[in-house]
Design an enzyme around this catalytic site. Structure first.
Site, PDB file in Angstrom:
ATOM      1  N   GLY A  21       0.775  -1.246   0.000  1.00  0.00           N
ATOM      2  CA  GLY A  21       0.000   0.000   0.000  1.00  0.00           C
ATOM      3  C   GLY A  21       0.797   1.282   0.000  1.00  0.00           C
ATOM      4  O   GLY A  21       0.333   2.303   0.504  1.00  0.00           O
ATOM      5  N   HIS A  96       7.744  -4.591  -6.077  1.00  0.00           N
ATOM      6  CA  HIS A  96       7.843  -5.851  -6.780  1.00  0.00           C
ATOM      7  C   HIS A  96       9.304  -6.240  -6.973  1.00  0.00           C
ATOM      8  O   HIS A  96      10.113  -5.417  -7.397  1.00  0.00           O
ATOM      9  CB  HIS A  96       7.163  -5.699  -8.144  1.00  0.00           C
ATOM     10  CG  HIS A  96       6.624  -6.972  -8.679  1.00  0.00           C
ATOM     11  ND1 HIS A  96       7.396  -7.844  -9.382  1.00  0.00           N
ATOM     12  CD2 HIS A  96       5.385  -7.520  -8.597  1.00  0.00           C
ATOM     13  CE1 HIS A  96       6.656  -8.886  -9.730  1.00  0.00           C
ATOM     14  NE2 HIS A  96       5.435  -8.715  -9.259  1.00  0.00           N
ATOM     15  N   SER A 531      53.483 -14.032   2.475  1.00  0.00           N
ATOM     16  CA  SER A 531      53.133 -12.976   1.504  1.00  0.00           C
ATOM     17  C   SER A 531      51.766 -13.214   0.861  1.00  0.00           C
ATOM     18  O   SER A 531      51.676 -13.525  -0.322  1.00  0.00           O
ATOM     19  CB  SER A 531      54.226 -12.818   0.438  1.00  0.00           C
ATOM     20  OG  SER A 531      54.635 -14.053  -0.100  1.00  0.00           O
TER      21      SER A 531
END
Lengths: 623, 264
Positions: A21, A96, A531
């Site tokens: 809504g 949506h 490393s």
């Protein structure tokens, strides 16, 4: 300028699950505040009659024929509205799932958000996802409206339950809503004033809540970030144009440009049709400046003050939301835009795919459309950026797949070093001295070339064991050879360094430079350092040039952990060592090492043979 | 920074972005209040000059005041001016309602103009608050070869990271005023002292709020004879801005159809 006509202005986005809504609520706010243009209600009524449906306020916003026919919002829209207090633009964003890219388009520019939840359906998938995305996009203020209270008989119990649930969720992602308001868009409850149907609710109405949002202040107090948008040479001025994203710059300031690390002073701030030439400019302003020296500056460079520069790096971690038609994939290269910088970047790893519903995490090789993930990104060039939590504008980026903007992300440097220190040369007036003795002279005397065998691999992979054994064998065969080992270097040369990402990077930088010097002296240098970062190894390779050989001492974490020669894994698992490579910090395996030695699959002697064969083939001078 | 400063800064940012990212750009000038502000903002963005052509796609049916204004300020503002011609109404889609059919001449005129003058992108001074389908626009809005707008699948646009690269054949409309409102335009015109056509000011109780072709634009009732009075009027009026533009109102989706086909 003080002009009574110009009012405060705020951008508010309405988000939430489809059909909860949002458009109706916005329509109702317009109606109840008497903000509708003349004839609008009649035209909406006619549209509804034609479709044989009751009056639908959502039609105020759903401008497209398809939206009205299907009763859903397809694309985001904006509509202007004023309260007694100030002016607003209301951004209505589609709920949506299919239109998430449109929702984000609407939401990303908002100053505040209203998250709408249907009282009957309760908190749904998109309610959570939208809440999560608001946070990720940096929308700072949120109020929740529990809508359609009329459909649940204005039940306080129902409202309380939803309020508890949504507050719990938002809290868990670091958002605290200003208010949670029970409303009915259809009936007009609590839109502009109190509701007779909900006397139990003591808080503000929706319009009160809107008026309660703060107008965000421009980031003038933050360190200066002035990303260069363009350089103009329309006349004899060379104008550096762009928008100041944070901070303030003044005529006479010394600016540092990143990533080139050049400094120069601001000669003037240029403006057209201004009463007087400006002497300063601040966050939010699109300006142009001239410099007192013609240094190379181009689009994408970032100007700052020397005291608070942005981070320089070619690797970072990011939280991304993906909107692409194709899933985001490990190993794939995308174009990244960050402020005005563009760079090809590769997704090095997808570290977590996050379910925005229950916040669960899983590893994965792809991120599907509309999902959120944590990834590690590697750039082909040095970038100037900030962590999102320090500076939103220079800490966020988009990824482009082909022609499409397919995702957005925010930057975290967790576990990675600011590489600025490593690429900044502080001394000036230095000239390289040419040696009288050539590399070829040295190789002739030694009977072999000098070079660096750079061993990299996890702790426990066998680097030191193999380094020492290789050294012995080569020494016995008459080679000039020396091992540089991690712990040993930290007793002396690097005694001043700790284990922060910056210190680890500096540790490797120094070792790389020392190894390169020794190689130039004619020695074969074997280094044995974890490393873990590719950028650090690449820098060591640059120092030694073509005499650099990256040797991947390979073994999976489980094997290394079973060996645990120094007991470190045990400590890391117990939480005694933070940021331990392979456990809680990344190890970036080499992409194309000169040689790989798999110590999990081969016994030590076989590994040694492999190494010896490589050295003899690569370093031995044919006499 | 006040609200007008923010609007101005954002428009300048958009101008500079398009000028940098697209090869050949031009600007549409309809001579109205919005496009005059647009030219002004371009001069701010580029420090006094407009470094691309400004064009008027002419229906031949504008008010004489508009043509006078055009010829005067094209010179005074040192614009590189181009004029495009619109085809006659007989060549337009006969299924459109009459005023929309008349308006479609402009779309077709623009298409033909662009076919002869190959721009990658054109600046257009539309605003989101003018009309509901314009509210759905993007700042950088891609169009098909024929100028069509695919409003069902627009590119995402957030954090000012505009889409600036497109497949070949795409034409870009850039909208530097999308975030402005009618009142903002007048407040800014007032602040910057930008010249406007007199038709906007009331004579005999009527004034034009929006200028289009003579035959499909009508004045609205008003006593506002100064910019101050216009601003005051707009603060209270409930008459929509385009009430006097006939083609918006002929059918529920008349304007949507026009825009999908390339109308501004």
């Amino acid at each position: 300028m003080t002009n009574g006509n110009i009012r405060d202005f705020l951008k508010i986005v309405f988000v939430g699950h489809v059909d909860h809504g949002k458009s109706t609520l916005v329509g109702r706010i317009f109606h109840d505040t008497d903000s509708l243009p003349e004839g609008k209600v009649e035209s909406i009524r006619r549209m509804c009659e034609r479709r044989g449906m009751p009056m639908e306020y959502a039609f105020l916003l759903d401008a497209l024929q398809a939206e009205r026919d299907q009763g859903i919002t397809i694309d985001t829209t904006q509509i202007w509205f004023k309260s007694a207090r100030r002016d607003y633009v209301i951004i209505d964003a589609p709920g949506h799932k299919e239109f998430l890219k449109n929702m984000i388009t609407g939401a990303a520019s908002a100053d505040a958000a209203i998250l709408v939840i249907d009282a009957k359906e309760g908190v749904q998938e998109q309610s959570r996802r939208h809440g999560y995305l608001l946070h990720l996009m940096g929308v700072p203020q949120v109020t929740v409206c529990v809508n359609k209270m009329d459909l649940v008989g204005y039940s306080q119990d129902r409202f309380d339950a939803i309020e508890r649930e949504i507050r719990g969720y938002l809290q868990s992602i670091g958002v605290s809503p200003d208010h949670v308001i029970p409303v009915s868009g259809r009936e007009g409850d609590l839109i502009v004033g109190p509701s007779a149907s909900m006397p139990w609710y003591p808080g503000p109405s929706v319009v009160d809540a809107l008026d309660g949002f703060r107008v965000p202040a421009p980031a003038t107090d933050q360190p200066l970030r002035f990303p260069v948008q363009d350089v103009y040479k329309f006349d004899d001025r060379r104008i550096i144009a762009g928008r100041i994203e944070s901070g303030t710059l003044r005529v006479g300031d010394t600016l540092l440009f990143s990533p080139t690390n050049k400094t120069v002073r601001v000669k003037s701030i240029e403006a057209w049709n201004a009463p007087a030439p400006p002497m300063k400019a601040s966050a939010g302003q699109s300006v142009g400046i001239t410099l007192d020296e013609q240094i190379f500056v181009e689009r994408g460079h970032v100007a700052s003050h020397e005291s608070h520069p942005p981070i320089e790096t070619d690797v970072f971690r990011a939280h991304v939301f993906w909107l692409g038609r194709e899933p985001l994939k490990t190993g794939k290269t995308y174009r990244m835009k960050l402020a005005n910088t563009e760079a090809p970047v590769t997704v090095q790893s997808i570290d977590n795919v996050i379910d925005t519903g229950d916040l669960s995490q899983r590893a994965g090789a792809t991120v599907e459309r509309n999902a959120v993930a944590e990834i590690t990104v590697r750039s082909r060039k040095m970038l100037a950026l900030d962590e999102f939590r320090d500076n939103q504008k220079t800490g966020r980026f988009v990824l482009i797949d082909g022609y499409d903007i397919s995702g957005g992300g925010i930057v975290s440097m967790e576990g990675y070093a600011d590489q600025r220190q490593m690429i900044t040369r502080r001394a000036s007036n230095i000239t390289q001295v040419m040696h009288d003795i050539t590399d070829a002279d040295r190789a002739r005397r030694n009977g072999h070339k000098g070079g660096v065998l750079w061993f990299t691999g996890l702790s426990g992979a066998g680097k030191s064991t193999l380094a020492v054994a290789t050294e012995r064998r080569l020494f016995d065969l008459g080679y000039q050879v020396y091992v540089l080992d991690g712990d040993n270097v930290r007793f002396g040369l690097n005694a001043d360094l700790g284990f922060s990402p910056e210190d680890r990077a500096e540790n490797i930088r120094r070792v790389g430079e020392v190894a390169a010097l020794m190689a130039r002296a004619g020695l074969i240098v074997i280094t044995a350092f974890i490393s873990p970062y590719r950028s650090d190894r690449d820098r060591a390779r640059q120092a030694a040039g073509h005499d650099f050989h990256e040797i991947f001492i390979q073994a999976d974490v489980a094997t290394c952990e079973a060996r645990d020669p120094k007991g470190l894994y045990q400590k890391a698992r117990a939480g005694e060592i933070k940021e331990f490579t392979g456990v809680s910090a990344p190890y970036e395996a080499p992409d194309a090492p000169e040689l790989s030695v798999d110590t999990a699959a081969l016994p030590v002697d076989a590994c040694l043979d492999k190494l010896m064969a490589y050295v003899e083939e690569t370093f031995t001078r044919t006499r | 920074m006040d609200h007008l400063d923010r609007l101005e800064s954002q428009s300048i940012y958009i101008f500079r972005e398009a000028f940098n990212r697209l090869d050949r750009v031009g600007m549409l000038w309809s001579l109205g209040k919005d496009s005059n502000v647009m030219i002004w903002l371009a001069r701010k963005a580029f420090f006094g000059r407009v470094p691309f052509p400004v064009m008027h796609v002419d229906t031949g049916k504008k008010f004489p005041e508009m043509y006078e204004f055009r010829d005067r300020y094209a010179k005074e503002w040192d614009l590189t001016f181009l004029r495009g011609e619109c085809p006659p109404i007989e060549e337009m889609d006969p299924s459109l309602p009459p005023a929309a059919r008349s308006a479609a001449r402009k779309t077709e005129g623009l298409k033909r103009f662009l076919a002869e003058n190959p721009f990658d992108g054109i600046f257009a001074g539309i605003r989101r608050d003018e009309e509901a389908t314009r509210a759905k626009e993007r700042v950088f809005s891609p169009r098909g070869e024929g100028g069509q707008w695919n409003f069902r699948d627009q590119p995402p646009e957030f954090w000012d990271q505009f889409n600036t690269e497109f497949p070949p054949g795409t034409h870009i409309r850039i909208h530097p005023l999308l975030h402005w409102t009618e009142v903002d335009i007048w407040l800014y015109t007032q602040r910057e002292k930008i010249p406007v056509i007199d038709l906007y000011f009331a004579k005999d109780g009527k004034r034009y709020r929006s200028l289009g072709d003579k035959d499909i634009t009508s004045p609205v009732a008003s006593n506002a004879t100064t910019i101050e009075e216009i601003i005051e009027e707009l603060r209270t009026t409930k008459i929509p801005e385009r009430a006097g533009r006939a083609m918006d109102h002929e059918a529920e989706d008349a304007f949507e159809r026009l825009r999908a086909d390339g109308y501004m």
